[in-house]
Design an enzyme around this catalytic site. Structure first.
Site, PDB file in Angstrom:
ATOM      1  N   TYR A  39      -1.284   0.593  10.665  1.00  0.00           N
ATOM      2  CA  TYR A  39      -1.611  -0.105   9.415  1.00  0.00           C
ATOM      3  C   TYR A  39      -0.426  -0.039   8.447  1.00  0.00           C
ATOM      4  O   TYR A  39      -0.025  -1.046   7.864  1.00  0.00           O
ATOM      5  CB  TYR A  39      -2.863   0.531   8.793  1.00  0.00           C
ATOM      6  CG  TYR A  39      -3.126   0.113   7.365  1.00  0.00           C
ATOM      7  CD1 TYR A  39      -3.734  -1.102   7.079  1.00  0.00           C
ATOM      8  CD2 TYR A  39      -2.758   0.943   6.293  1.00  0.00           C
ATOM      9  CE1 TYR A  39      -3.969  -1.496   5.763  1.00  0.00           C
ATOM     10  CE2 TYR A  39      -2.987   0.563   4.986  1.00  0.00           C
ATOM     11  CZ  TYR A  39      -3.595  -0.653   4.730  1.00  0.00           C
ATOM     12  OH  TYR A  39      -3.814  -1.026   3.426  1.00  0.00           O
ATOM     13  N   GLU A  83       0.275   3.654   1.734  1.00  0.00           N
ATOM     14  CA  GLU A  83       0.382   4.116   3.128  1.00  0.00           C
ATOM     15  C   GLU A  83       1.780   3.847   3.677  1.00  0.00           C
ATOM     16  O   GLU A  83       2.189   4.429   4.669  1.00  0.00           O
ATOM     17  CB  GLU A  83      -0.647   3.426   4.024  1.00  0.00           C
ATOM     18  CG  GLU A  83      -2.076   3.907   3.850  1.00  0.00           C
ATOM     19  CD  GLU A  83      -2.324   5.358   4.242  1.00  0.00           C
ATOM     20  OE1 GLU A  83      -1.800   5.810   5.275  1.00  0.00           O
ATOM     21  OE2 GLU A  83      -3.031   6.053   3.498  1.00  0.00           O
ATOM     22  N   SER A 120       0.819  -1.217   0.000  1.00  0.00           N
ATOM     23  CA  SER A 120       0.000   0.000   0.000  1.00  0.00           C
ATOM     24  C   SER A 120       0.848   1.261   0.000  1.00  0.00           C
ATOM     25  O   SER A 120       1.921   1.309   0.603  1.00  0.00           O
ATOM     26  CB  SER A 120      -0.855  -0.023   1.271  1.00  0.00           C
ATOM     27  OG  SER A 120      -1.351   1.260   1.560  1.00  0.00           O
TER      28      SER A 120
HETATM   29  P1  GDP Z   1      -6.528   6.145   3.532  1.00  0.00           P
HETATM   30  O1  GDP Z   1      -5.659   6.909   2.579  1.00  0.00           O
HETATM   31  O2  GDP Z   1      -6.398   4.668   3.387  1.00  0.00           O
HETATM   32  O3  GDP Z   1      -6.392   6.603   4.947  1.00  0.00           O
HETATM   33  O4  GDP Z   1      -8.027   6.448   3.031  1.00  0.00           O
HETATM   34  P2  GDP Z   1      -9.241   7.299   3.608  1.00  0.00           P
HETATM   35  O5  GDP Z   1     -10.235   7.374   2.503  1.00  0.00           O
HETATM   36  O6  GDP Z   1      -9.728   6.740   4.915  1.00  0.00           O
HETATM   37  O7  GDP Z   1      -8.621   8.748   3.913  1.00  0.00           O
HETATM   38  C1  GDP Z   1      -8.072   9.540   2.907  1.00  0.00           C
HETATM   39  C2  GDP Z   1      -7.750  10.925   3.449  1.00  0.00           C
HETATM   40  O8  GDP Z   1      -8.969  11.618   3.686  1.00  0.00           O
HETATM   41  C3  GDP Z   1      -6.984  10.957   4.787  1.00  0.00           C
HETATM   42  O9  GDP Z   1      -5.927  11.865   4.654  1.00  0.00           O
HETATM   43  C4  GDP Z   1      -8.003  11.478   5.793  1.00  0.00           C
HETATM   44  O10 GDP Z   1      -7.423  12.236   6.840  1.00  0.00           O
HETATM   45  C5  GDP Z   1      -8.861  12.371   4.901  1.00  0.00           C
HETATM   46  N1  GDP Z   1     -10.201  12.618   5.455  1.00  0.00           N
HETATM   47  C6  GDP Z   1     -10.769  13.824   5.688  1.00  0.00           C
HETATM   48  N2  GDP Z   1     -11.983  13.692   6.209  1.00  0.00           N
HETATM   49  C7  GDP Z   1     -12.194  12.360   6.337  1.00  0.00           C
HETATM   50  C8  GDP Z   1     -13.300  11.590   6.831  1.00  0.00           C
HETATM   51  O11 GDP Z   1     -14.307  12.115   7.290  1.00  0.00           O
HETATM   52  N3  GDP Z   1     -13.169  10.220   6.782  1.00  0.00           N
HETATM   53  C9  GDP Z   1     -12.037   9.612   6.279  1.00  0.00           C
HETATM   54  N4  GDP Z   1     -11.971   8.273   6.213  1.00  0.00           N
HETATM   55  N5  GDP Z   1     -10.991  10.325   5.818  1.00  0.00           N
HETATM   56  C10 GDP Z   1     -11.058  11.668   5.853  1.00  0.00           C
END
Ligand code: GDP
Length: 328
Positions: free
Chosen positions: A151, A129, A127
């Site tokens: 993670y 990440e 990933s």
């Molecule tokens: P990730 O890249 O696997 O962590 O995928 P996510 O879709 O969970 O998050 C992507 C980005 O969106 C991260 O940088 C979060 O901090 C940002 N983000 C902003 N608001 C939100 C929210 O309400 N939910 C989530 N899941 N992410 C958010």
């Protein structure tokens, strides 16, 4: 007939990969965890040709049994606890499943393959990440890893263990460093789906606001249906290797909001969006943007769906789903 075992069949990518493999004439086995798994019915309904096996990445003998039952030529390890925000609260179980689970499966495959370790090809879902606090922009296979969440740390362990099994035992083991990839099948805890579902509900008058976290984070978002093709292509190469899979474009959460609301004709989305520290993370991955030159040149892979098309596809799908659920 080639045969494939897919862990994580109940997730987002498992069904797309299963559909691709079935269309290519594979016998497809999906590994599913636990008794009364609530997602079993979904898999049986959407993927009736997939044969379900029960097993758990933390239980190596269950993996050996699944390999004996499916006798695969290809193993795709998509199973993981994959929600980054949750991984701080559940760091141990995330490490056990997302990290050590990779070792359990690699070792089971090695034992199953016997004298010919490369006879069962292995794909590990790594990933972006893992890049976390990015050390280079854009990020390629050579970029130093600096994970920013439990993670991400677990994924780094799985990534290096895959490389180690390739180098130690001559396994055909590949690691796909996939940047964020989304679709109508994305879980609603992820930001793209959270937004597209909320936009559909706002448009239908079923919801009045979205509560969000950091709107300035940037991601390189692609379409999951395109990304599973890269997984398959990796296992068709003469040797295992590591590949970044990405669109090589980055967008902010604000751009996601712009596009999703525009799809239903709303241009002043600020009045529907509230920010809450609850959705901020202890450490953030700020700027993910991939350099997928190697996948494009070696595998001949290119993404087909661009970001505006992806967001439109997800909003349209959520509108249809929400209308159905609300009986509209
Ligand atoms: P990730 O890249 O696997 O962590 O995928 P996510 O879709 O969970 O998050 C992507 C980005 O969106 C991260 O940088 C979060 O901090 C940002 N983000 C902003 N608001 C939100 C929210 O309400 N939910 C989530 N899941 N992410 C958010």
């Amino acid at each position: 007939m080639p045969s494939a075992l897919v862990t994580g069949i109940t997730g987002q990518d498992g069904p797309y990969l299963a559909e691709l493999l079935l269309s290519k004439g594979y016998d497809v086995y999906g590994l599913m965890r636990g008794q009364n798994n609530p997602k079993r019915a979904m898999v049986e309904r959407e993927l009736p040709d997939v044969k379900i096996l029960t097993g758990d990445l933390t239980d190596q003998s269950s993996l050996m049994r699944a390999l004996n039952d499916s006798n695969p030529t290809e193993v795709y390890n998509l199973g993981a606890i994959s929600f980054v925000a949750y991984s701080w609260e559940n760091a141990k179980v995330t490490s056990d499943v997302t990290g050590l689970g990779v070792l359990n499966l690699l070792e089971a495959v090695r034992l199953h393959a016997g004298n010919d370790p490369a006879s069962v090809k292995f794909y590990q879902a790594s990933s972006s990440e893992m890049f976390g606090k990015v050390q280079q922009v854009p990020q390629s296979e050579e970029t130093l890893l600096w994970p920013r969440s439990p993670y991400g740390v677990a994924k780094v362990y799985g990534h290096y263990m895959t490389i180690n099994y390739r180098e130690s035992y001559g396994m055909h083991a590949s690691s796909g460093i996939l940047f964020n990839h989304e679709s109508p099948r994305r879980g609603p805890e992820f930001v793209t789906r959270k937004v597209t579902q909320a936009v559909a509900r706002i448009q239908l008058g079923l919801q009045h606001e979205i509560v969000m976290g950091n709107l300035d984070a940037q991601r390189d978002w692609g379409y999951a249906g395109d990304y599973v093709e890269a997984m398959w292509l990796m296992l068709q190469q003469p040797h295992g290797d590591d590949y970044v899979v990405s669109t090589d474009e980055t967008h902010t959460i604000r751009e996601l909001l712009d596009l999703a609301f525009a799809q239903v004709g709303i241009n002043d989305w600020e009045r529907y969006v509230r920010q809450d520290p609850r959705f901020m993370r202890p450490a953030e991955v700020d700027l993910l943007i991939g350099d997928s030159t190697k996948a494009r040149t070696t595998l001949g892979w290119t993404p087909k769906v661009n970001f505006p098309e992806l967001v439109a596809m997800m909003v349209d799908s959520d509108l249809a789903e929400q209308k159905k659920l609300a009986g509209l």
